[in-house]
Design an enzyme around this catalytic site. Structure first.
Site, PDB file in Angstrom:
ATOM      1  CG  ASP A 163     -53.300  30.667  28.239  1.00  0.00           C
ATOM      2  OD1 ASP A 163     -52.089  31.135  28.603  1.00  0.00           O
ATOM      3  OD2 ASP A 163     -53.739  31.068  29.846  1.00  0.00           O
ATOM      4  CG  HIS A 190     -54.471  34.383  31.033  1.00  0.00           C
ATOM      5  ND1 HIS A 190     -54.308  33.501  30.127  1.00  0.00           N
ATOM      6  CD2 HIS A 190     -54.458  35.440  29.998  1.00  0.00           C
ATOM      7  CE1 HIS A 190     -54.352  34.008  29.201  1.00  0.00           C
ATOM      8  NE2 HIS A 190     -54.249  35.650  28.347  1.00  0.00           N
TER       9      HIS A 190
END
Length: 328
Positions: A163, A190
């Protein structure tokens, strides 16, 4: 040198690193990057199939890491003996139309089985979990370690580095910056809206109009689906995830080696919010997490993102804990 080779070549570390799921789409390129690192003295590769071939292939590379392949449940214990770091990309990948949660039942069982073996064979290793859904697989790993009385919250990490890597790449692209010099902290979890990029804390400082900021945030949150769709049924993010997994592993090894000031975001046991687990920037040290650096100063837009994520995160955490509680 690019960020993936952040280790100093003169470093004499001899870490033994295990990759569980080494024959898969993430496991193979991840193992290649680890084989290339001077921080790794021994590379232990495990999977349920094809591992001897992957190990033989990698063993021909002219770097110092000694590679051993282990295959099947009977060889799992041997693969883990004496490991300093265990990286777990094992599990099934997402296909079009699937959410990370759809992977839960299959991957939860896989992660619980592997965490059980880690608890028995190398309980003091740093555990880096890539297997999705990370929001649930970290609570699963923690609960399994607790059953054996070997749980250390400072050594169990959900790898959310992809990310951050994506946020850095997308911000650099929009602003015409060198992506290697951009750093955007990403907090939360996530999956989908639990992925919270802190653009207000980016270095170098960047600003976007509200509509562009909203679109950029959505792109970072949905980037995994972008890859799943582009691969049209042939898998999910493998190469970028391998890069991100290697970057995080190298940071852990650097910190274990005594390097100071190593900071990475990861999804860990946390007191920073009302969620038991939450990703924030962490100062890493010789024994894992040295200090949780917290959320920092958030913009009003980011505060709303955190508020929106809490409910989903709590549900994912409970799902993981319940899975272990109900295991036979």
């Amino acid at each position: 040198m690019t960020r993936i080779y952040c280790a100093k070549i003169r470093c004499k570390n001899n870490a033994k690193v295990a990759v569980l799921g080494a024959s898969g789409g993430i496991g193979q390129p991840l193992s290649l990057l680890l084989k290339n690192s001077p921080l790794v003295g021994e590379l232990s590769l495990f999977d349920i199939a094809h591992t001897p071939g992957v190990a033989a292939d990698l063993s021909h590379i002219e770097t110092r890491a000694h590679v051993t392949g282990y295959m099947g449940p009977d060889q799992l214990n041997a693969a883990l003996k004496g490991c300093d770091v265990v990286v777990i990309p094992a599990g099934v990948p997402r296909k079009p139309g699937m959410t990370r949660d759809d992977l839960f039942n299959t991957n939860a069982t896989i992660v619980a089985t592997l965490a059980d073996a880690v608890a028995r064979n190398c309980p003091e290793a740093m555990i880096c979990i890539i297997a999705n859904p990370v929001n649930s697989t970290i609570p699963i790993t923690s609960e399994v370690m607790k059953k054996y009385g070997v749980y250390n919250p400072n050594r169990v990490f959900g790898v959310t580095t992809l990310d951050i890597v994506r946020a850095n790449a997308f911000v650099a692209e929009l602003k015409g910056l060198d992506p290697a010099r951009v750093n955007v902290p990403v907090i939360g979890g996530h999956a989908g809206k639990t992925i919270i990029p802190l653009i207000s804390q980016a270095t170098p400082k960047v600003e976007f109009p509200a509509d562009q900021l909203s679109a950029l945030t959505a792109r970072i949150q949905d980037a995994g689906t972008e890859v799943v769709k582009a691969k049209a049924g042939a898998g999910s993010a493998t190469l970028s995830m391998a890069y991100a997994g290697a970057r995080f592993t190298f940071s852990v090894l650097d910190a274990m080696n005594g390097k100071e000031g190593v900071v990475e975001c990861a999804y860990v046991r946390s007191e920073e919010t009302e969620c038991k687990y939450f990703s924030t920037p962490l100062l890493l040290g010789k024994h894992g997490i040295e200090k949780n650096l917290g959320l920092g100063k958030l913009s009003a837009f980011e505060e709303n993102l955190v508020a929106d994520a809490i409910g989903e995160l709590k549900g994912s955490i409970k799902k993981g804990e319940d899975f272990v509680a109900n295991m036979k």
